[in-house]
Design an enzyme around this catalytic site. Sequence first.
Site, PDB file in Angstrom:
ATOM      1  N   SER A   1      34.549 -45.493 -58.191  1.00 23.29           N
ATOM      2  CA  SER A   1      34.996 -46.912 -57.115  1.00 23.29           C
ATOM      3  C   SER A   1      36.333 -46.900 -56.805  1.00 23.29           C
ATOM      4  O   SER A   1      37.005 -47.870 -56.836  1.00 23.29           O
ATOM      5  CB  SER A   1      34.399 -48.016 -57.879  1.00 23.29           C
ATOM      6  OG  SER A   1      32.964 -47.928 -58.073  1.00 23.29           O
TER       7      SER A   1
ATOM      8  N   ASN B   1      34.657 -35.941 -53.012  1.00 24.42           N
ATOM      9  CA  ASN B   1      33.515 -35.572 -53.232  1.00 24.42           C
ATOM     10  C   ASN B   1      32.441 -36.251 -52.385  1.00 24.42           C
ATOM     11  O   ASN B   1      31.916 -37.407 -52.775  1.00 24.42           O
ATOM     12  CB  ASN B   1      33.040 -35.956 -54.817  1.00 24.42           C
ATOM     13  CG  ASN B   1      31.697 -35.311 -55.227  1.00 24.42           C
ATOM     14  OD1 ASN B   1      31.024 -34.569 -54.360  1.00 24.42           O
ATOM     15  ND2 ASN B   1      31.291 -35.776 -56.299  1.00 24.42           N
ATOM     16  N   TRP B   2      31.946 -35.586 -51.486  1.00 23.38           N
ATOM     17  CA  TRP B   2      31.036 -36.111 -50.222  1.00 23.38           C
ATOM     18  C   TRP B   2      29.601 -36.268 -50.998  1.00 23.38           C
ATOM     19  O   TRP B   2      28.846 -36.857 -50.497  1.00 23.38           O
ATOM     20  CB  TRP B   2      31.161 -35.225 -49.302  1.00 23.38           C
ATOM     21  CG  TRP B   2      32.113 -35.177 -48.176  1.00 23.38           C
ATOM     22  CD1 TRP B   2      33.441 -35.532 -48.550  1.00 23.38           C
ATOM     23  CD2 TRP B   2      32.573 -34.622 -47.039  1.00 23.38           C
ATOM     24  NE1 TRP B   2      34.270 -35.512 -47.668  1.00 23.38           N
ATOM     25  CE2 TRP B   2      33.660 -34.645 -46.662  1.00 23.38           C
ATOM     26  CE3 TRP B   2      31.584 -34.116 -46.130  1.00 23.38           C
ATOM     27  CZ2 TRP B   2      34.051 -34.409 -45.186  1.00 23.38           C
ATOM     28  CZ3 TRP B   2      32.073 -33.658 -44.975  1.00 23.38           C
ATOM     29  CH2 TRP B   2      33.249 -33.725 -44.739  1.00 23.38           C
ATOM     30  N   LYS B   3      29.229 -35.407 -52.051  1.00 28.01           N
ATOM     31  CA  LYS B   3      28.026 -35.590 -52.665  1.00 28.01           C
ATOM     32  C   LYS B   3      27.072 -35.184 -51.673  1.00 28.01           C
ATOM     33  O   LYS B   3      27.358 -34.288 -50.756  1.00 28.01           O
ATOM     34  CB  LYS B   3      27.656 -37.144 -53.255  1.00 28.01           C
ATOM     35  CG  LYS B   3      28.905 -37.609 -54.249  1.00 28.01           C
ATOM     36  CD  LYS B   3      28.556 -38.610 -54.918  1.00 28.01           C
ATOM     37  CE  LYS B   3      29.815 -39.174 -55.802  1.00 28.01           C
ATOM     38  NZ  LYS B   3      29.337 -40.064 -56.815  1.00 28.01           N
TER      39      LYS B   3
ATOM     40  N   GLU C   1      35.876 -39.458 -65.082  1.00 24.52           N
ATOM     41  CA  GLU C   1      35.277 -40.496 -64.477  1.00 24.52           C
ATOM     42  C   GLU C   1      34.263 -41.257 -65.270  1.00 24.52           C
ATOM     43  O   GLU C   1      33.061 -40.653 -65.738  1.00 24.52           O
ATOM     44  CB  GLU C   1      34.277 -39.709 -63.499  1.00 24.52           C
ATOM     45  CG  GLU C   1      35.263 -38.792 -62.210  1.00 24.52           C
ATOM     46  CD  GLU C   1      34.561 -38.448 -60.893  1.00 24.52           C
ATOM     47  OE1 GLU C   1      34.686 -38.825 -59.951  1.00 24.52           O
ATOM     48  OE2 GLU C   1      32.991 -38.047 -61.030  1.00 24.52           O
TER      49      GLU C   1
ATOM     50  N   HIS D   1      30.191 -32.431 -63.088  1.00 23.67           N
ATOM     51  CA  HIS D   1      30.192 -33.931 -62.592  1.00 23.67           C
ATOM     52  C   HIS D   1      29.061 -34.641 -63.166  1.00 23.67           C
ATOM     53  O   HIS D   1      27.687 -34.074 -63.639  1.00 23.67           O
ATOM     54  CB  HIS D   1      29.749 -33.894 -60.846  1.00 23.67           C
ATOM     55  CG  HIS D   1      29.866 -35.198 -60.525  1.00 23.67           C
ATOM     56  ND1 HIS D   1      28.952 -36.358 -60.748  1.00 23.67           N
ATOM     57  CD2 HIS D   1      30.920 -36.011 -59.758  1.00 23.67           C
ATOM     58  CE1 HIS D   1      29.438 -37.389 -60.089  1.00 23.67           C
ATOM     59  NE2 HIS D   1      30.675 -37.346 -59.818  1.00 23.67           N
TER      60      HIS D   1
ATOM     61  N   GLU E   1      26.785 -36.566 -62.515  1.00 17.39           N
ATOM     62  CA  GLU E   1      25.512 -36.548 -61.525  1.00 17.39           C
ATOM     63  C   GLU E   1      24.542 -35.076 -61.902  1.00 17.39           C
ATOM     64  O   GLU E   1      23.506 -35.081 -61.997  1.00 17.39           O
ATOM     65  CB  GLU E   1      25.573 -36.737 -60.269  1.00 17.39           C
ATOM     66  CG  GLU E   1      25.896 -38.369 -60.166  1.00 17.39           C
ATOM     67  CD  GLU E   1      26.569 -38.679 -58.768  1.00 17.39           C
ATOM     68  OE1 GLU E   1      27.057 -37.797 -58.049  1.00 17.39           O
ATOM     69  OE2 GLU E   1      27.390 -39.786 -58.825  1.00 17.39           O
TER      70      GLU E   1
ATOM     71  N   GLY F   1      34.536 -40.617 -54.262  1.00 19.68           N
ATOM     72  CA  GLY F   1      33.202 -40.560 -53.836  1.00 19.68           C
ATOM     73  C   GLY F   1      32.895 -41.300 -52.526  1.00 19.68           C
ATOM     74  O   GLY F   1      33.508 -40.879 -51.366  1.00 19.68           O
ATOM     75  N   GLY F   2      32.202 -42.430 -52.601  1.00 23.67           N
ATOM     76  CA  GLY F   2      32.109 -43.153 -51.228  1.00 23.67           C
ATOM     77  C   GLY F   2      32.973 -43.527 -50.401  1.00 23.67           C
ATOM     78  O   GLY F   2      32.871 -43.165 -49.308  1.00 23.67           O
TER      79      GLY F   2
ATOM     80  N   GLY G   1      30.397 -45.360 -58.350  1.00 20.97           N
ATOM     81  CA  GLY G   1      29.222 -46.057 -57.093  1.00 20.97           C
ATOM     82  C   GLY G   1      28.818 -47.314 -57.643  1.00 20.97           C
ATOM     83  O   GLY G   1      27.928 -47.915 -56.762  1.00 20.97           O
TER      84      GLY G   1
HETATM   85  P1  13P Z   1      32.630 -43.317 -56.138  1.00 22.81           P
HETATM   86  O1  13P Z   1      34.207 -43.154 -55.834  1.00 22.81           O
HETATM   87  O2  13P Z   1      31.545 -43.434 -54.923  1.00 22.81           O
HETATM   88  O3  13P Z   1      32.330 -44.421 -57.275  1.00 22.81           O
HETATM   89  O4  13P Z   1      32.144 -41.855 -56.768  1.00 22.81           O
HETATM   90  C1  13P Z   1      33.071 -41.318 -57.618  1.00 22.81           C
HETATM   91  C2  13P Z   1      32.675 -39.939 -58.035  1.00 22.81           C
HETATM   92  O5  13P Z   1      31.507 -39.542 -58.635  1.00 22.81           O
HETATM   93  C3  13P Z   1      33.485 -38.787 -57.330  1.00 22.81           C
HETATM   94  O6  13P Z   1      33.196 -37.691 -57.938  1.00 22.81           O
END
Ligand code: 13P
Length: 249
Positions: free
Chosen positions: A212, A9-11, A167, A95, A97, A233-234, A173
């Site tokens: 993470s 997930n590149w956000k 999640e 998600h 967010e 994510g990251g 994050g």
């Molecule tokens: P991180 O891997 O950056 O913690 O993000 C997880 C995430 O929200 C994937 O959708």
Amino acid sequence: MRQMIVAGNWKMNGTIDETESLINDLLAGNSKNDKVKVVVCPPYTALLTASKLLDGSHISLGAQDMSEHEKGAFTGEISPRMLLTVGAGFVILGHSERRQYHAETDKLVNAKVKLALSTGLTPIICVGELLSEREEGLTEVVVGAQVAGTLSGLTAADLKRVVIAYEPVWAIGTGKTATPKMAQEVHAFIREKLAVIDKAAAEVVPILYGGSVKPDNAERLHRQPDIDGSLVGGASLKADDFIAIINAV
Ligand code: 13P
């Protein structure tokens, strides 16, 4: 056997140049693993670029959200058919967010899940508790309600076509990963909730862990029997890290 999936997930990251560079690095690197389906979810504006580069490759394309409407006067929204026609097969829905910054509810996510399925997209449905909820011992209450709410009204056949991502919000994050044991407990709980709807479907629905995930914790997490992959994510923004996670799984 359940399908193992590693989805990135590149956000809100990925200009056209950055997308080309990251996808080319993934394709040139050791990102093919026959046991794992690999998915990348760039932002909307980079989907077409990504789609062209990924055409015919082992990497599938996903989006990060979509409208609950098919078409019409919804300024700023993107429909499921638009995603399908640009080459996306997956869509992340609910998600944390989106829930946190856009007030998305289980009811709204449920409407999106149904529309994604009827359009032919595979929804990756996100659930997870806040830190305060975990500390109050409410993890199962919260996650149970999210699973029931987002899957409400699905037939057994529909259920077999979804992917769930657990999640924990406090792990996103933050560098704080749930321990493999903590994650496994919630994954097993989610599978029990799925079995209430349909036993056979519960056995085949992949449940991904997100929060993470890094190359150095991926292997331990994926040794757990109910963890069927990751939503990253990251670490999905760095080709080497994402490839290391794919191969740890
Ligand atoms: P991180 O891997 O950056 O913690 O993000 C997880 C995430 O929200 C994937 O959708």
